[in-house]
Motif scaffolding. Sequence first.
Motif: not given
Length: 118
Positions: A79-80, A83, A86, A88-89
Motif C-alpha cells: 500500500r505504501m 502511494e 502514485g 493508488e490513484q
Amino acid sequence: MSTIVKTVLSHQVLEGSQFPQFQKEIERLIESGGKILMLDFSNIIFLKNSELMAVVAIMKLVRDSGCILLISAMSEQVRMLFELTGLEQIFQCLPPPEEVDPTDKFGGREDFRFSIWD
C-alpha cells in the motif's frame, strides 16, 4: 462464467517466466465473460520493481478490454509503495477487511460504488 473473477497472486506468477502464461489466462477470463477482475494480494508482502511492472501490465490489459480491475488484501508495505508511486490513484484498491464497516457492502468507497455500477 461469472462477471467477477478473483485471482490470488503470488510472486511466482508475477516473475518473468510464468507471467506470460498468467497474462494469457487473464485474456481467457475476459474473453469468456469476466467483467471485474479482483487480484487478491494476500500472498504478496512486498513487490520488486519487475513485479510492480507486471501488475501495471495486468491493469493495462484489463482496462484496454473495458473491464474493471480491483485489488484486495494489500499489505501495508505494498500500500505504501502504491502511494509513493502514485499508483493508488490508478488502481481501485479495496480497504483492508478490518477497516470495512460490515453493514456497508461497498466498504465506504464512493468511487468503488460508482465505478462498478456506472
